[in-house]
Write an enzyme that holds these catalytic residues in place. Structure first.
Site, short mmCIF file in Angstrom:
data_model
loop_
_atom_site.label_atom_id
_atom_site.label_comp_id
_atom_site.label_asym_id
_atom_site.label_seq_id
_atom_site.Cartn_x
_atom_site.Cartn_y
_atom_site.Cartn_z
N GLU A 161 0.91 -1.35 0.09
CA GLU A 161 0.00 0.03 0.12
C GLU A 161 0.91 1.07 -0.05
O GLU A 161 0.55 2.19 0.90
CB GLU A 161 -0.98 -0.06 1.25
N ASN A 202 2.29 -4.77 -3.29
CA ASN A 202 0.99 -4.99 -3.36
C ASN A 202 0.12 -3.84 -3.07
O ASN A 202 0.46 -3.10 -2.06
CB ASN A 202 0.92 -6.21 -2.09
N HIS A 238 -10.03 -6.13 -3.19
CA HIS A 238 -11.14 -6.15 -2.42
C HIS A 238 -12.36 -5.49 -3.03
O HIS A 238 -12.24 -4.17 -3.10
CB HIS A 238 -10.77 -5.42 -0.94
N GLU A 266 -5.58 -10.63 -2.24
CA GLU A 266 -6.68 -10.66 -1.17
C GLU A 266 -8.07 -10.50 -1.80
O GLU A 266 -8.81 -9.82 -1.11
CB GLU A 266 -6.19 -9.60 -0.52
N ASP A 268 -11.60 -10.65 -2.18
CA ASP A 268 -12.91 -10.75 -1.53
C ASP A 268 -14.00 -9.80 -2.40
O ASP A 268 -13.44 -8.82 -2.92
CB ASP A 268 -13.00 -10.60 0.09
#
Ligand code: XIL
Length: 464
Positions: A161, A202, A238, A266, A268
């Protein structure tokens, strides 16, 4: 942990074990649905899951994590605040527990994460370190953690990030103290600690092409050009139901074109809770979209989902009123999203027991005469990969009556030799992931006879 020479072997043993099990399982008609990890192994893809070590006490949670996934990521246990909460005091209990679990289950471990502004203890964030001091602190942390798990962790999110939404660098103690070179420095430190580890940057909201992913792309290009040890980018993903970016595949492709691996790290896909059946179906379609975007690009290494089931997802804590974002529900039963992943990976996508489709690949074709006049016709064809392996470059052949000439074509190159017509995919539709399709069209002249062929061959093999 660094005690044996088992580095990376587990991952490559898995397909062999799966094959051995399949051979001993009897006839395919009686076979159970293969787990996701076996399907992913056939493609050489990572099919990972984020795991919280303490939740492994729940037998159902542990069973799903072990049986369905060929890779695990620590949800929290490898973050700075977990591993080195006080300067010089390292705590390995949670991290070791999951690494041991992965070893026992023949899984790879994707390391998350080394340098991040969040879940960073205040002794680092507010330590008032000078640039050389902070580099010393980073060097100590990175080398100690990477070294300890060099036998087990193949990939690392070295920096997490680093960007603002507009593509500029995020303010953090690292950026404030060292400038943007903290990223290259972190990568060099990780590389020195384990020269075999694959090193990633990432981030979130970088799944499609936008200002933020442009920033990441500029950084990645410049690091590659400078020879800094960067091997890939992680797209956290996400996502929100109905909002998978349409440019996701093109975005993955542009990073792959730099020679980088891209991993969906990651995944979702959240919705308002409780999700309706309709939302769960839309979510499944979105899971399919993400898998198709990854599987269509050679450099995409796979997908990790951010949690075993909705019961323990981080989403409701951070996005109140939202959740139900994962492939398993609150009771750890499979959801439509699970079967979407299953099908995208070449399984039958059906909750009933197998059989598993032919892993050698097969195809289905629809051939439609969409317009016809005296001596001409327009024909549209869709070819679908119904096998479980990606078709990298397709050529579809059929026979048609003499007297027909192909006068133009779109979305494919269509040629005719004798009575055989051959259509070949063009650059942007030449790859057909499992379940993927390409549609093309062409115009012909004819002498009064326009039939619909019923036998097609894809790359020399007959279609259904
Ligand atoms: C989340 C975990 O899932 C939560 O348990 C924790 O409380 C906060 O962090 N981006 C990341 C992950 O890189 O590390 C975050 O994980 C989710 C967002």
């Amino acid at each position: 942990m660094k005690t044996t020479t088992r580095r990376r072997t587990a991952r490559f043993l898995a397909p062999v074990l799966a094959l051995a099990l399949a051979l001993s399982a009897g006839s395919p008609a009686q076979a159970e649905d293969p787990p996701l990890r076996d399907l992913a192994d056939r493609h050489g893809l990572r099919m990972g899951v984020a795991v919280s070590a303490h939740l492994l006490d729940n037998a159902r949670y542990a069973e799903i994590a072990a049986e369905q996934y060929n890779s695990v990521t620590h949800e929290n246990e490898l973050k700075w605040e977990s591993v080195q909460p006080q300067r010089g005091q390292f705590n390995w209990s949670g991290a070791d527990r999951l690494v041991d679990f992965a070893r026992a289950n023949g899984q790879d471990v994707y390391g998350h994460t080394l340098v991040w502004h969040s879940q960073l203890p205040s002794w680092v964030a507010d330590g008032g370190f000078s640039a050389p001091e902070l580099e010393g602190v980073m060097e100590d942390h990175i080398s100690t953690v990477v070294n300890r798990y060099a036998d087990d962790i193949s990939h690392w999110d070295v920096v997490n990030e680093a960007f603002n939404e507009d593509g500029t660098f995020r303010d953090s103690v690292f950026h404030r103290t060292l400038g943007e070179d903290y990223i290259a420095t972190s990568l060099e430190m990780a590389h020195a600690a384990d020269p075999d580890a694959r090193l990633f940057i990432n981030d979130y909201n970088v799944e499609g092409i936008n200002a933020k992913s442009d920033g990441l792309y500029r950084l990645a290009s410049s690091l590659v050009a400078r020879g800094v040890p960067l091997h890939g980018v992680g797209l956290q993903s996400h996502l929100i139901v109905g909002q998978v970016p349409s440019s996701m595949q093109a975005n993955i492709q542009r990073f792959a074109d730099l020679g980088l691996e891209v991993v969906v790290t990651e995944l979702d896909i959240r919705t308002t809770t409780p999700a309706s059946e309709q939302q769960l179906q839309a979510q499944a379609a979105d899971y399919t979209r993400v898998f198709q975007a990854c599987m269509a690009v050679d450099g995409c290494g796979g997908v990790t989902v951010w949690g075993v089931g909705d019961a323990n997802s981080w989403i409701p804590d951070v996005f109140p009123g939202q959740g139900d974002a994962l492939p398993y529900d609150h009771q750890y039963d499979t959801k439509p999203a699970y079967w979407a992943m299953h099908e995208a990976l070449g399984g039958d996508g059906d909750p009933g027991p197998g059989p598993d489709p032919d892993p050698d690949g097969s195809c289905a074709v629809t051939y439609t005469v969409s317009d016809q006049w005296n001596q001409g016709a327009v024909i549209n064809v869709t070819v679908r990969n119904t096998g479980s392996a990606t078709v990298d470059g397709w050529s579809l052949a059929w026979t048609s009556p003499t007297g027909q000439q192909v006068t133009s074509a779109w979305n494919a190159t269509v040629t005719r030799t004798g009575s055989t017509v051959t259509a070949e995919g063009v650059s942007w539709n030449r790859t057909l992931p499992p379940g993927g399709s390409a549609t093309f069209g062409f115009q012909i002249t004819h002498q009064g006879q326009v039939d619909t062929p019923d036998a097609f061959e894809l790359n020399g093999t007959a279609c259904d």
